[in-house]
Design an enzyme around this catalytic site. Structure first.
Site, PDB file in Angstrom:
ATOM      1  N   HIS A 201       0.815  -1.222   0.000  1.00 46.57           N
ATOM      2  CA  HIS A 201       0.000   0.000   0.000  1.00 46.57           C
ATOM      3  C   HIS A 201       0.849   1.272   0.000  1.00 46.57           C
ATOM      4  O   HIS A 201       0.412   2.316  -0.487  1.00 46.57           O
ATOM      5  CB  HIS A 201      -0.966   0.006   1.194  1.00 46.57           C
ATOM      6  CG  HIS A 201      -0.332   0.367   2.494  1.00 46.57           C
ATOM      7  ND1 HIS A 201       0.437  -0.522   3.224  1.00 46.57           N
ATOM      8  CD2 HIS A 201      -0.342   1.527   3.211  1.00 46.57           C
ATOM      9  CE1 HIS A 201       0.868   0.064   4.321  1.00 46.57           C
ATOM     10  NE2 HIS A 201       0.414   1.308   4.344  1.00 46.57           N
ATOM     11  N   ASP A 202       2.073   1.211   0.530  1.00 50.75           N
ATOM     12  CA  ASP A 202       2.941   2.399   0.586  1.00 50.75           C
ATOM     13  C   ASP A 202       4.078   2.346  -0.426  1.00 50.75           C
ATOM     14  O   ASP A 202       5.084   3.054  -0.268  1.00 50.75           O
ATOM     15  CB  ASP A 202       3.535   2.548   1.992  1.00 50.75           C
ATOM     16  CG  ASP A 202       2.673   3.422   2.893  1.00 50.75           C
ATOM     17  OD1 ASP A 202       1.791   4.124   2.375  1.00 50.75           O
ATOM     18  OD2 ASP A 202       2.877   3.393   4.126  1.00 50.75           O
ATOM     19  N   LYS A 205       6.014   5.415  -1.718  1.00 48.04           N
ATOM     20  CA  LYS A 205       7.000   6.150  -0.912  1.00 48.04           C
ATOM     21  C   LYS A 205       8.423   5.923  -1.409  1.00 48.04           C
ATOM     22  O   LYS A 205       9.348   6.643  -0.986  1.00 48.04           O
ATOM     23  CB  LYS A 205       6.891   5.735   0.553  1.00 48.04           C
ATOM     24  CG  LYS A 205       5.653   6.313   1.246  1.00 48.04           C
ATOM     25  CD  LYS A 205       5.638   5.978   2.723  1.00 48.04           C
ATOM     26  CE  LYS A 205       4.439   6.629   3.411  1.00 48.04           C
ATOM     27  NZ  LYS A 205       4.377   6.303   4.856  1.00 48.04           N
TER      28      LYS A 205
END
Length: 341
Positions: A201-202, A205
């Site tokens: 989900h990240d 980043k």
């Protein structure tokens, strides 16, 4: 795109199962009619005409027996073990019945016995072959699943490695997502799929500078805008991955709010994909229960009050309720969250 609710999914599965059961019993009913036709033709002394030729009805017995064999093969191919054992029982029972008839000097039973033996051998060969193919496919599928999980896990390690304060964040969010999905009644396959989606989900980043990710103070407006871009960046990275359905949804929409005030698309309510609504609660919970560069972790009781308060605004009420039920059941007690001093 909204993911179907559990209820709709269960109804869909139930309809498929019901249709499969209906087709199974329809095949058995057809067999009964064919078998009756075979018995009648084998014992009949009547004649029928094909053009100008007169033929005995008993000549049709082999035709009916062949149709029966086709039904048995279809049962094995489409219903696997259930179809195999059903066919096996019926064929053996038919061979016994025909053998008894032969012993009573019904000569017409002899060809039917040989046809039944051919059917028995065919069913055994097809079943064994199908089982061998199925085992090979399962082994290959398991290998692919393990490979996919190892790749996803490696990416999750790369993501978490960029932020010294949130190391392990992706794995914890994945675990919480799994717990929530189980609590919400998702099946095993969906639960594991959501776990994998949450792990990444990240992933956006990766494109955010370390200085911003690890900044101890408050972000400037420009820095915060860049930080928020990780949701869109994550979508761009994952959008072309076809092997895992909805893999990009978690990265793209986990910062959307149920009231429509989130980012990057400002989606609201059920327009937010179901998996993203689950990850949103899991992600926020881990953020509050972990020490960050700008604050210490928060008490579990405080977090529970916040998630309850934000139900219907930031979070889907159904997901927030599921999290609160897990909390009251003690599912998060092992976090050992301490009250802030």
């Amino acid at each position: 795109m909204s993911i179907p609710t559990t209820t709709k999914r269960c109804k869909h599965i139930s309809k498929r199962k019901i249709l499969s059961i209906i087709m199974f019993f329809a095949a058995l009913l057809l067999y009964v009619f064919v078998e009756q036709g075979a018995y009648y033709s084998a014992t009949s002394r009547e004649m029928f005409m094909i053009g100008t030729h007169r033929l005995p009805i008993s000549a049709l017995a082999g035709v009916f027996s062949s149709i029966s064999n086709i039904i048995f093969i279809c049962l094995v191919v489409f219903y696997h073990k259930v179809g195999f054992y059903t066919s096996l029982v019926i064929i053996i029972a038919r061979i016994i019945r025909l053998t008894i008839g032969l012993l009573k000097f019904h000569g017409t039973s002899l060809p039917a016995i040989f046809i039944s033996l051919v059917a028995l051998i065919s069913v055994l060969i097809i079943y064994r072959r199908n089982e061998k193919i199925r085992r090979v496919q399962e082994t290959h599928q398991n290998y692919l699943e393990e490979f996919n999980k190892s790749i996803i896990g490696a990416f999750a390690n790369c993501i978490d490695g960029k932020d010294t304060y949130t190391n392990g964040h992706s794995f914890r969010v994945a675990v919480y997502t799994r717990l929530l999905a189980q609590k919400l009644g998702e099946n095993i396959e969906t639960v594991e799929k959501y776990y994998d989606i949450a792990l990444l989900h990240d992933i956006g980043k990766i494109g955010i500078p370390d200085a911003i990710l690890n900044k101890p103070g408050k972000l400037t407006d420009e820095e915060f805008a860049l930080m928020k871009s990780h949701a869109q960046r994550g979508y761009e990275i994952l959008k072309d991955v076809k092997m895992q359905e909805d893999i990009a949804a978690g990265a793209h929409y986990h910062h959307e709010r149920f009231d429509g005030k989130g980012y990057p698309a400002g989606l609201a309510g059920h327009n937010i994909p179901w998996v993203a609504r689950i990850i949103a609660v899991a992600d926020t919970f881990d953020a509050m229960s972990s020490t960050r560069s700008y604050r210490k972790k928060l008490p579990l009781s405080y977090i529970a009050d916040e998630i309850k308060r934000c139900s219907g605004t930031q979070f889907d009420p159904v997901v927030a309720k599921a999290w609160y039920e897990l909390y009251t059941e003690g599912a998060f007690n092992n976090l050992q969250t301490e009250e802030t001093q």
